[in-house]
Scaffold this active site. Structure first.
Site, PDB file in Angstrom:
ATOM      1  N   GLU A   1       0.827  -1.213   0.000  1.00  0.00           N
ATOM      2  CA  GLU A   1       0.000   0.000   0.000  1.00  0.00           C
ATOM      3  C   GLU A   1       0.858   1.258   0.000  1.00  0.00           C
ATOM      4  O   GLU A   1       0.515   2.248  -0.652  1.00  0.00           O
ATOM      5  CB  GLU A   1      -0.951  -0.020   1.197  1.00  0.00           C
ATOM      6  CG  GLU A   1      -1.963  -1.163   1.193  1.00  0.00           C
ATOM      7  CD  GLU A   1      -2.825  -1.206  -0.061  1.00  0.00           C
ATOM      8  OE1 GLU A   1      -2.975  -0.167  -0.739  1.00  0.00           O
ATOM      9  OE2 GLU A   1      -3.337  -2.289  -0.377  1.00  0.00           O
TER      10      GLU A   1
ATOM     11  N   ASP B   1       3.362  -5.156  -5.369  1.00  0.00           N
ATOM     12  CA  ASP B   1       3.764  -6.406  -4.726  1.00  0.00           C
ATOM     13  C   ASP B   1       5.280  -6.522  -4.648  1.00  0.00           C
ATOM     14  O   ASP B   1       5.837  -6.884  -3.596  1.00  0.00           O
ATOM     15  CB  ASP B   1       3.201  -7.607  -5.500  1.00  0.00           C
ATOM     16  CG  ASP B   1       1.726  -7.849  -5.226  1.00  0.00           C
ATOM     17  OD1 ASP B   1       1.192  -7.277  -4.256  1.00  0.00           O
ATOM     18  OD2 ASP B   1       1.108  -8.627  -5.989  1.00  0.00           O
TER      19      ASP B   1
END
Length: 296
Positions: free
Chosen positions: A135, A199
């Site tokens: 995030e 990721d």
């Protein structure tokens, strides 16, 4: 954990050879003012006036939609509430909020297998740490670059840096294009690029933060696994799922996220994973060093 992830990103920004000092300072300013919400909001939304009836589910749906519509209209002309949450604590999810320069990690994603207060740092950083890093990285990807530290639309990248970022990202596009979750159906590397970048960047930062949390020490071997091995194992376990082929097909075609199994293979880009598990050339998940993606 969030503080250690922010520190890891700060350190990684310092090490970027392709970003000029002035741009690095703007990236660091975003990190410094990033608001991290964990569990639930500091203040709860007032639902006074929303009528919910036990015998009227359709009416409840319509009234809730209307109530939300007016709630959003009421924001016009007001300052952005940087503490606002956009999901309930019971939602298994985490969000990056560019207009607020903030992050939300709902309580429901802070349960095993993602986070366990009884687990050691290896397990928690490998799972939830990677989520936090994911995030955070959205604040610095191709979309996050369009918002400054105050959450305002202001692209702080020069065209030269944007071009470099795009070139580096293309390698990740091609990597995911090769994945074939169902016979004849490949992942769309362009469609899933933003999430795949997050990721990779998130796992890199989570590993750095995990090491930072140990203060130079090593975790004991547990059930034959070192701390580093448990870190990467926890990452893999966080992506376990059961899904029907029809649902998987729909997700591949329509969703901006790659399937969970392919997201778990993000480890192929992390040099430390090869050392920890002694992954050798010729093995299924092995990637040559020049094929491993390093963006942040």
């Amino acid at each position: 954990m969030a503080n250690n992830l922010l520190a890891a990103f700060d350190h990684r920004i310092d090490g970027l050879s392709w970003m000029a000092p002035a741009t690095k300072e703007q990236a660091k300013a975003k990190l410094k003012t990033l608001r991290v919400g964990v569990g639930y909001p500091d203040s709860w939304r007032d639902y006074a006036g929303l009528v919910i009836r036990r015998d009227d589910s359709l009416g409840n749906h319509w009234r809730a939609g209307e109530w939300e519509y007016h709630h959003q209209l009421a924001k016009l002309g007001r300052r952005v509430d940087r503490g606002e949450w956009w999901m309930t604590p019971q939602t298994v999810n985490a969000l990056n909020l560019p207009l607020q320069n903030g992050l939300n990690f709902a309580a429901a994603i802070l349960d095993p297998p993602f986070f366990d207060p009884k687990a050691d740092a290896a397990a928690n950083y490998g799972a939830t740490g990677a989520t936090i890093g994911h995030e955070i990285s959205h604040s610095f990807d191709n979309s996050g670059a369009e918002f400054n530290a105050q959450g305002k639309l202001a692209n702080w990248w020069t065209p030269e840096y944007a071009a470099h970022f795009k070139a580096a990202s293309q390698q990740l596009v091609e990597q995911f294009n090769r994945y074939e979750p169902l016979p004849g159906l490949h992942v769309n590397g362009e469609q899933t690029l933003g999430e795949n970048i997050a990721d990779v960047a998130g796992l890199f930062a989570a590993y750095d933060a995990y090491k930072l949390s140990l203060h130079g020490k090593e975790l004991p071997v547990i059930e034959g696994l070192t701390g580093d091995q448990r870190f990467f194992l926890a990452y893999a376990q966080s992506w376990r799922e059961k899904i029907r082929d029809a649902a998987l097909r729909s997700r591949i075609i329509t969703n901006e996220h790659a399937p969970a199994r392919e997201r778990a293979q993000t480890v192929r880009n992390i040099d430390a994973w090869y050392d920890v598990y002694a992954v050798k050339p010729g093995e299924k998940l092995y990637l040559e060093s020049n094929g491993r993606v390093r963006i942040w």
